[in-house]
Design a protein around this motif. Structure first.
Motif, mmCIF file in Angstrom:
data_model
loop_
_atom_site.group_PDB
_atom_site.id
_atom_site.type_symbol
_atom_site.label_atom_id
_atom_site.label_comp_id
_atom_site.label_asym_id
_atom_site.label_seq_id
_atom_site.Cartn_x
_atom_site.Cartn_y
_atom_site.Cartn_z
ATOM 1 N N GLY A 78 8.943 -2.452 8.024
ATOM 2 C CA GLY A 78 9.892 -2.059 9.172
ATOM 3 C C GLY A 78 9.000 -0.392 9.010
ATOM 4 O O GLY A 78 8.796 0.109 10.300
ATOM 5 N N VAL A 79 9.002 0.294 7.978
ATOM 6 C CA VAL A 79 8.637 1.377 8.073
ATOM 7 C C VAL A 79 7.236 1.757 8.379
ATOM 8 O O VAL A 79 6.528 2.637 9.224
ATOM 9 C CB VAL A 79 8.880 2.350 6.692
ATOM 10 N N LYS A 80 6.419 0.764 7.930
ATOM 11 C CA LYS A 80 4.717 0.638 8.196
ATOM 12 C C LYS A 80 4.721 0.755 9.603
ATOM 13 O O LYS A 80 3.803 1.218 10.273
ATOM 14 C CB LYS A 80 4.336 -0.395 7.632
ATOM 15 N N LEU B 33 9.920 11.718 3.532
ATOM 16 C CA LEU B 33 10.184 12.808 2.676
ATOM 17 C C LEU B 33 10.717 12.306 1.330
ATOM 18 O O LEU B 33 10.248 12.910 0.319
ATOM 19 C CB LEU B 33 11.360 13.561 3.340
ATOM 20 N N SER B 34 11.406 11.163 1.336
ATOM 21 C CA SER B 34 11.714 10.735 -0.107
ATOM 22 C C SER B 34 12.249 9.408 0.073
ATOM 23 O O SER B 34 12.411 8.715 1.311
ATOM 24 C CB SER B 34 12.956 11.499 -0.456
ATOM 25 N N THR B 35 12.262 8.619 -1.165
ATOM 26 C CA THR B 35 12.492 7.167 -1.191
ATOM 27 C C THR B 35 13.729 6.905 -2.112
ATOM 28 O O THR B 35 13.607 7.458 -3.142
ATOM 29 C CB THR B 35 11.282 6.326 -1.428
ATOM 30 N N ASP C 33 0.827 -1.114 0.089
ATOM 31 C CA ASP C 33 0.124 0.072 0.002
ATOM 32 C C ASP C 33 0.805 1.232 0.092
ATOM 33 O O ASP C 33 2.170 1.040 0.468
ATOM 34 C CB ASP C 33 -0.838 0.072 1.327
ATOM 35 N N LEU C 34 0.253 2.600 -0.347
ATOM 36 C CA LEU C 34 1.136 3.616 -0.117
ATOM 37 C C LEU C 34 1.315 3.907 1.247
ATOM 38 O O LEU C 34 0.078 4.166 1.710
ATOM 39 C CB LEU C 34 0.427 4.871 -1.183
ATOM 40 N N LEU C 35 2.420 3.814 1.771
ATOM 41 C CA LEU C 35 2.624 4.201 3.247
ATOM 42 C C LEU C 35 2.322 5.818 3.518
ATOM 43 O O LEU C 35 2.786 6.461 2.361
ATOM 44 C CB LEU C 35 3.928 3.862 3.879
ATOM 45 N N ASP C 36 2.024 6.334 4.438
ATOM 46 C CA ASP C 36 1.981 7.939 4.645
ATOM 47 C C ASP C 36 1.236 8.627 3.451
ATOM 48 O O ASP C 36 2.035 9.377 2.907
ATOM 49 C CB ASP C 36 3.463 8.239 4.704
ATOM 50 N N LYS C 37 0.229 8.480 3.154
ATOM 51 C CA LYS C 37 -0.621 9.135 2.188
ATOM 52 C C LYS C 37 -0.673 10.362 2.363
ATOM 53 O O LYS C 37 -0.520 11.105 1.138
ATOM 54 C CB LYS C 37 -2.207 8.638 2.237
ATOM 55 N N ASP C 38 -0.713 11.085 3.592
ATOM 56 C CA ASP C 38 -0.583 12.371 3.573
ATOM 57 C C ASP C 38 0.686 13.077 3.563
ATOM 58 O O ASP C 38 0.833 14.450 3.943
ATOM 59 C CB ASP C 38 -1.549 12.925 4.930
ATOM 60 N N GLY C 39 1.737 12.483 3.485
ATOM 61 C CA GLY C 39 2.915 12.881 3.479
ATOM 62 C C GLY C 39 3.488 13.642 4.663
ATOM 63 O O GLY C 39 4.265 14.613 4.610
ATOM 64 N N SER D 137 15.889 2.800 1.100
ATOM 65 C CA SER D 137 15.814 3.546 2.138
ATOM 66 C C SER D 137 14.706 4.731 2.019
ATOM 67 O O SER D 137 14.367 4.907 1.022
ATOM 68 C CB SER D 137 17.186 4.295 2.349
ATOM 69 N N VAL D 138 14.193 5.111 3.116
ATOM 70 C CA VAL D 138 13.388 6.396 3.299
ATOM 71 C C VAL D 138 13.907 7.360 3.914
ATOM 72 O O VAL D 138 14.834 7.116 5.041
ATOM 73 C CB VAL D 138 11.990 6.084 3.726
ATOM 74 N N HIS D 139 14.118 8.579 3.650
ATOM 75 C CA HIS D 139 14.148 9.523 4.552
ATOM 76 C C HIS D 139 13.075 9.918 5.323
ATOM 77 O O HIS D 139 12.017 10.325 4.657
ATOM 78 C CB HIS D 139 14.461 11.082 3.819
ATOM 79 N N ILE D 140 12.969 9.925 6.496
ATOM 80 C CA ILE D 140 12.088 10.032 7.414
ATOM 81 C C ILE D 140 11.944 10.858 8.719
ATOM 82 O O ILE D 140 13.026 10.813 9.202
ATOM 83 C CB ILE D 140 11.431 8.624 7.779
ATOM 84 N N LYS D 141 10.726 11.602 9.009
ATOM 85 C CA LYS D 141 10.793 12.263 10.180
ATOM 86 C C LYS D 141 9.819 11.682 11.204
ATOM 87 O O LYS D 141 8.802 11.223 10.851
ATOM 88 C CB LYS D 141 10.427 13.689 10.041
#
Ligand code: ADP
Ligand code: IOM
Length: 342
Positions: free
Chosen positions: A331-333, A107-109, A97-103, A268-272
């Motif tokens: 993991g990100v989910k 930040l980036s993948t 699924d698209l993770l983090d639909k609202d952004g 990887s993702v850049h994530i906050k």
């Protein structure tokens, strides 16, 4: 060469596995390309803060220095000497699924694979002539790509410092003067033979002659991991029809650092994660359990800035590309679910 003295607090896998006994058994060995134990361990000896600290010079290094590489590979990837590696780059197997639909968080993948050309030693001992030849062959193959992969090649030599710094700052280009690569012999004759290829959107990029001869990269803003994977799978297939890469039945794609063997994939993702990242123990428990590693905002050996973390799969060998990217997805989910509940 004498048995190296490592500081007491050294935590690299080299410090852990280079016992005096292993050292004495391997110190006289040389690969067909002239790679020695001294060359292999120089980065970790000069930089005791390495996470691993050892590099290969060629495919044979992994056999000639097996007494040292095998336990390091087993600890890092969980891959044993008699295990086999199987590749599976089919994006249609990803039921994501698209993770983090609202952004809100991602930040980036970015997903990259490392590759090295068949018929050449690895960058640690490649000669200038061979490196220039690799650059020419890779550049010519890249310039033949069409459609959304079509792009230009930009050699590092002659690139203005402003352009170079901007590309580094924006996470598109490798940095300069890395002391770990320097001690591994990977920065010789810099900047000759090095460069970057990218399409106009900078969603498909190839680094030439950095830690590996090729780093093939797909990246974009947001968290659509499947789209990034699909683009990379297509690009790798297109390039594999134009050149042959170094691989082995046992170790998959051969790379200069043992952490990259197998799929050579780092997704990887850049994530906050403002709440979770203040609870270091929980953050680490979730990433460890999902076989993920945490890097800083500017990649390996960098610190997190403005609350941005680089989260990626740690294992790359003994699992397929589909499994490697699934480690990231799962993991990100979980990280986002936990962050949202805190
Ligand atoms: P590699 O990924 O090739 O092992 P690094 O860890 O040094 O090497 O990362 C290379 C560059 O890619 C760095 O500038 C890093 O910030 C950037 N990067 C990694 N993951 C992402 C991401 N998900 N989004 C944007 N940039 C990224
Ligand atoms: N991949 C490589 N740059 N790295 C693992 C170096 C290290 O810290 O040992």
């Amino acid at each position: 060469m004498e048995y190296p003295k490592f500081p007491k607090d050294c935590k690299s896998l080299l410090c852990k596995y280079l016992t005096e006994d292993v050292f004495n058994k391997l110190k006289e060995r040389v690969t067909p390309n002239g790679y020695t134990l001294e060359m292999a361990i120089n980065s970790g000896v000069k930089n005791p803060d390495s996470s691993i600290g050892i590099y290969a010079g060629d495919k044979e290094s992994y056999e000639v220095f097996d007494l040292l590489f095998d336990p390091i590979i087993e600890e890092y990837h969980g891959f044993k000497k008699n295990d086999t590696h199987k590749s599976d780059f089919s994006s249609d197997k990803l039921d994501f699924d698209l993770l983090d639909k609202d952004g809100e968080f991602i930040l980036s993948t970015r997903i990259r694979v490392g590759r090295n050309l068949l018929g050449y030693p690895l960058g640690t001992i490649i000669s200038k002539k061979e490196r220039d030849e690799v650059e020419e062959r890779v550049k010519n193959a890249l310039l033949k790509l069409g459609g959304s992969l079509k792009g230009e090649y930009y050699p590092l030599k002659g690139m203005s410092k402003e352009v170079q710094q901007k590309l580094i700052k924006d996470h598109f280009l490798f940095k300069e003067g890395d002391r770990f690569l320097e001690a591994a012999g990977l920065n010789r004759e810099w900047p000759d033979g090095r460069g970057i290829f990218h399409n106009d959107e900078k969603t498909f990029l190839v680094w030439v002659n950095e830690e590996d001869e090729l780093r093939i990269i797909s990246m974009q803003k947001g968290g659509n991991i499947k789209e990034v994977f699909e683009r990379l799978a297509n690009a790798v297939e297109a390039l594999e029809s134009k050149m042959e890469f170094l691989k082995s039945e046992h170790l998959g794609y051969i790379t200069s650092c043992p952490t990259n063997l197998g799929t050579a994939m780092r997704a990887s993702v850049h994530i906050k994660l403002p709440k979770l990242s203040t609870n270091k123990a929980l953050f680490k428990e979730i990433t460890d359990r999902n076989h993920l590693q945490i890097r800083g905002t500017h990649g390996e050996h960098s610190k997190s800035e403005e609350g941005i973390f680089d989260i990626s799969n740690a294992r790359r060998l003994g699992i397929s590309e589909v499994e490697a990217v699934s480690d990231l997805y799962n993991g990100v989910k979980e990280l986002i679910e936990v962050e949202t509940k805190l």
